[in-house]
Every structure is written in C-alpha cells, then in structure tokens.
Design an enzyme around this catalytic site. Structure first.
Site, PDB file in Angstrom:
ATOM      1  N   ALA A 126      -2.343  -1.980   2.870  1.00 51.13           N
ATOM      2  CA  ALA A 126      -2.929  -2.662   1.141  1.00 51.13           C
ATOM      3  C   ALA A 126      -4.240  -3.211   2.285  1.00 51.13           C
ATOM      4  O   ALA A 126      -4.666  -4.539   2.921  1.00 51.13           O
ATOM      5  CB  ALA A 126      -2.217  -3.627   0.699  1.00 51.13           C
ATOM      6  N   ARG A 154       0.822  -2.205  -7.182  1.00 48.61           N
ATOM      7  CA  ARG A 154       0.056  -2.130  -8.793  1.00 48.61           C
ATOM      8  C   ARG A 154       0.856  -0.996 -10.086  1.00 48.61           C
ATOM      9  O   ARG A 154      -0.055  -1.464 -10.639  1.00 48.61           O
ATOM     10  CB  ARG A 154      -1.708  -2.700  -8.731  1.00 48.61           C
ATOM     11  CG  ARG A 154      -1.943  -3.344  -7.948  1.00 48.61           C
ATOM     12  CD  ARG A 154      -3.235  -4.097  -7.825  1.00 48.61           C
ATOM     13  NE  ARG A 154      -3.861  -2.682  -7.086  1.00 48.61           N
ATOM     14  CZ  ARG A 154      -4.931  -2.820  -6.423  1.00 48.61           C
ATOM     15  NH1 ARG A 154      -5.723  -4.675  -7.140  1.00 48.61           N
ATOM     16  NH2 ARG A 154      -5.395  -1.680  -5.606  1.00 48.61           N
ATOM     17  N   LYS A 203     -12.607  -7.449   7.282  1.00 50.36           N
ATOM     18  CA  LYS A 203     -11.413  -7.481   8.048  1.00 50.36           C
ATOM     19  C   LYS A 203     -11.644  -7.775   9.566  1.00 50.36           C
ATOM     20  O   LYS A 203     -10.283  -8.236  10.030  1.00 50.36           O
ATOM     21  CB  LYS A 203     -11.430  -5.674   8.571  1.00 50.36           C
ATOM     22  CG  LYS A 203     -11.565  -4.743   7.873  1.00 50.36           C
ATOM     23  CD  LYS A 203      -9.427  -4.930   7.117  1.00 50.36           C
ATOM     24  CE  LYS A 203      -7.901  -4.797   7.781  1.00 50.36           C
ATOM     25  NZ  LYS A 203      -7.295  -3.950   6.539  1.00 50.36           N
ATOM     26  N   GLY A 214       1.009  -1.849   0.174  1.00 53.23           N
ATOM     27  CA  GLY A 214      -0.317  -0.009  -0.301  1.00 53.23           C
ATOM     28  C   GLY A 214       1.059   0.821  -0.091  1.00 53.23           C
ATOM     29  O   GLY A 214       0.008   2.249   0.455  1.00 53.23           O
ATOM     30  N   PRO A 248      -6.585   1.544  13.076  1.00 58.14           N
ATOM     31  CA  PRO A 248      -7.042   3.337  13.034  1.00 58.14           C
ATOM     32  C   PRO A 248      -7.743   3.230  13.114  1.00 58.14           C
ATOM     33  O   PRO A 248      -8.810   2.479  12.535  1.00 58.14           O
ATOM     34  CB  PRO A 248      -6.256   3.622  11.534  1.00 58.14           C
ATOM     35  CG  PRO A 248      -5.598   2.358  11.587  1.00 58.14           C
ATOM     36  CD  PRO A 248      -6.139   1.133  12.087  1.00 58.14           C
ATOM     37  N   TYR A 279     -16.833  -4.080   4.176  1.00 60.61           N
ATOM     38  CA  TYR A 279     -15.194  -4.191   4.156  1.00 60.61           C
ATOM     39  C   TYR A 279     -15.220  -4.830   6.140  1.00 60.61           C
ATOM     40  O   TYR A 279     -14.188  -5.434   6.631  1.00 60.61           O
ATOM     41  CB  TYR A 279     -15.176  -2.822   4.771  1.00 60.61           C
ATOM     42  CG  TYR A 279     -13.543  -2.509   5.039  1.00 60.61           C
ATOM     43  CD1 TYR A 279     -12.133  -2.899   4.515  1.00 60.61           C
ATOM     44  CD2 TYR A 279     -14.136  -1.735   6.266  1.00 60.61           C
ATOM     45  CE1 TYR A 279     -11.019  -2.066   5.212  1.00 60.61           C
ATOM     46  CE2 TYR A 279     -12.710  -0.891   6.946  1.00 60.61           C
ATOM     47  CZ  TYR A 279     -11.286  -1.506   6.271  1.00 60.61           C
ATOM     48  OH  TYR A 279     -10.242  -0.639   6.981  1.00 60.61           O
TER      49      TYR A 279
END
Length: 346
Positions: free
Chosen positions: A85, A33, A158, A8, A180, A154
């Site tokens: 990432a 990427r 996660k 990332g 975070p 998400y």
C-alpha cells in the site's frame, strides 16, 4: 499453512499477488479500506474466477496503514508481511497525504510487524528512490543518487521512507525491499496502472505528444512478473537487500512505435520541446488547485518523463530467479486484453 498479511490487497499489483499466494498454498489476510466484495478481484468488474474474497484461505481485514490497531489485528498470528500500500498519485489537494501514507504508514507497518514478531517483511518501494540515471548509463541497486533533488512528492516520500527502512534493518527488522519500475499489464485501471492508461489514451488518439521528443528512457515491467518477483523476494530474498523488479529499457518514442506495431495501426505523435509540456503540466496543476479537476499530468510528471530511468534487474535474476518476459510479449498480452475489453463494452 504459512500465513501472509498483505497491505494494498485490492490494488493493481496487490490483487494479482493475492491470487498467486493463494495458488501457492499460503493463507492470506488482505488489508483494504474497502468492504465492497467487487474490490477483491484482479480486474475491475471481474468474473467469479477473478474474485478471491470468498477463497477459503483468504481473509479480508478492514483497515488502513495509518491505523496501527488494524495492522496489529491483521498481522496477529501471521508469519510474513507484504507491504504494497502507498499513495502513488500525480497530485493531491492535500500534499501532506504523501508523507502520511508513504512514510508514517510504512513506519506503522514496520512497528506492527516488530510487535507481532513476523519472520519476514517484503516492502514495495519504487525505482524512483534510486533516482534518475545519466544519459547512456544503466543503474542498479548499488547506484548512489546522482541528484539530491526530487521530481515529485511521491518520489521524495518514498525515498525518505526507504532511508528509514534501511535503519529498521539495522535494528534487526527482517526486511527485504523490492523496487518495481514502470509496471504495466492487464488489471485494474488505477493510477498504479498508468502505463496502460497511457496506451489506452494513445491508441484512441488522445495522448499523442512526446515530451522532449520522446527520447528519454524508461524501464517497463509486466505486472505478472512483478507480482511473481514479490513472491520470490519473500521466499529467497536476503534481509536488508534491495531488488529491482524491472523489464526492458526503451525510450518513450520507441515504446509508442512498438504499440503501433502490435496494434497494427500507426497513431499520431506530436514531438514537443521541453518548454511546452511544462506549460501544459503547470496549467493542469493550477486547474486542479483552483477547480478540483484532477490533472492528467503535472510539472513533476513531465520532469520524470524528460529524465532517463534505465535500470538492470540482474541482481533479482541472479539471486531470486526473477525471469521477466520480453516487452513485446507483455505488450501483446496487454493490447489483446484492452481490445477485448473494448469489444465487450460495445
């Protein structure tokens, strides 16, 4: 020189962390990427000072966390890994990409780190893995989830990845986890910087509605503090520990009033009962599914903002020396940057 492999590297937090690591004398290999040199900067269309691709201690690694070979190639000879990432979007035309990136991709990173024998890994999880908090409660890393329900893809992926990460620790992986909260600040306007996108739209009069009258609490962290928190976790974090990297707890209504105060202008706010934001979110989701128009909000996004997420960063402050700036100060810096950016585009 100690070498760090960072996934990332071109993202909102990752690009700022690369700059901090280079300033501290680390050698950095950044996975991306993208091969476009402009991607390797802290800001979109950044100047020469923002770009780090040509720094003598930075090496770009073209690849992806779903490509184990690129991970092994990038980590070979590195002392540490920082894995930032993730797929952190409101919606995807292919829902399986959340699991592919957030669970399988993280698993690939951990396996490559094990094979390469790195000394320490810092993985960027999220505050959403801890789940929402009850009204009037302030959560921390020891808080069990109060619900088994996940509000977004998400959050679910996660959370599952974090459960698996803790199992890797039991197997001997030298892993530190950081969580975070809602990160904001000057930088790239990616979906990872959605709070600043909200500020930008709000001050233009385009996002005035307040789900559930704006009473629900969120925790807001300045991007520079979060990036510094990653470095502190790398250097001081305890293996197997989670550290919340946050800032201040404040309701959405109070947050927007603070934006008004800092910008010197009051902006329209339309309080809404819980029902109407769901209608809007569902409409945008259907439109995305039928016509491919990316949604600004989804029902899951609405549920997230109509739930409390009040958290303490006391563990990170005590054990790592994490020292976040006041929210008013961070927002003032952010507003000044937004204002100057607008002036430059005129």
């Amino acid at each position: 020189m100690k070498n760090v492999f960072l996934t990332g590297a071109t993202g909102f937090i990752g690009s700022r962390l690369v700059k901090i690591l280079l300033e501290r004398g680390y050698g950095v290999r950044g996975l991306s990427r993208q091969s476009n040199p402009a991607a390797f900067s802290v800001f979109e269309n950044g100047n020469a000072d923002d770009n780090f691709r040509d720094h003598p201690n930075f090496e770009p690694v073209l690849g992806d966390i779903t490509d184990p070979d690129s991970l092994l190639r990038g980590m070979s000879g590195c002392d540490y890994v920082l894995h930032l990432a993730a797929y952190a979007k409101n919606w995807s035309p292919d829902p399986t990409i959340f699991a592919k990136m957030n669970i399988e991709g993280t698993r690939n990173v951990f396996e490559a780190a094990r094979q390469c024998g790195v000394r320490r890994i810092v993985w960027t999880s999220s505050i959403v893995t801890l789940g929402p908090t009850r009204r009037g409660m302030v959560g921390d890393e020891t808080m069990p989830r109060i619900t088994g329900r996940y509000l977004t893809e998400y959050e679910e992926t996660k959370s599952l990845a974090e459960k698996e990460a803790l199992q890797w620790v039991e197997k001997g992986l030298p892993l530190v986890i950081v969580n975070p909260t809602r990160v904001y600040g000057p930088g790239k306007m990616t979906e990872g910087n959605s709070v600043v996108q909200l500020i930008k739209e709000y001050t233009r009069g385009r996002a005035p509605f307040l789900p559930n009258f704006g009473i629900n609490i969120g925790n807001y962290a300045f991007v520079e503090d979060v990036a510094q928190g990653h470095l502190l976790a790398l250097e001081k974090g305890r293996i197997g520990r989670r550290y919340i990297l946050g800032g201040e707890n404040i309701s959405l209504l109070e947050f927007l009033w603070l934006i008004d105060e800092i910008s010197g202008r009051r902006h329209l706010k339309i309080p809404m009962y819980r029902f109407w934001p769901f209608v809007i979110g569902q409409f945008q989701k259907y439109r995305a599914e039928w016509f491919g128009v990316y949604p600004q909000i989804t029902p899951g996004w609405v549920r997230t903002f109509m739930t409390d997420w009040a958290f303490s960063s006391e563990r990170a402050k005590t054990e790592l020396g994490y020292d976040p700036i006041p929210l008013r100060e961070g927002l003032a810096i952010t507003w000044d940057w937004l204002r100057k950016s607008r002036d430059e585009k005129r």
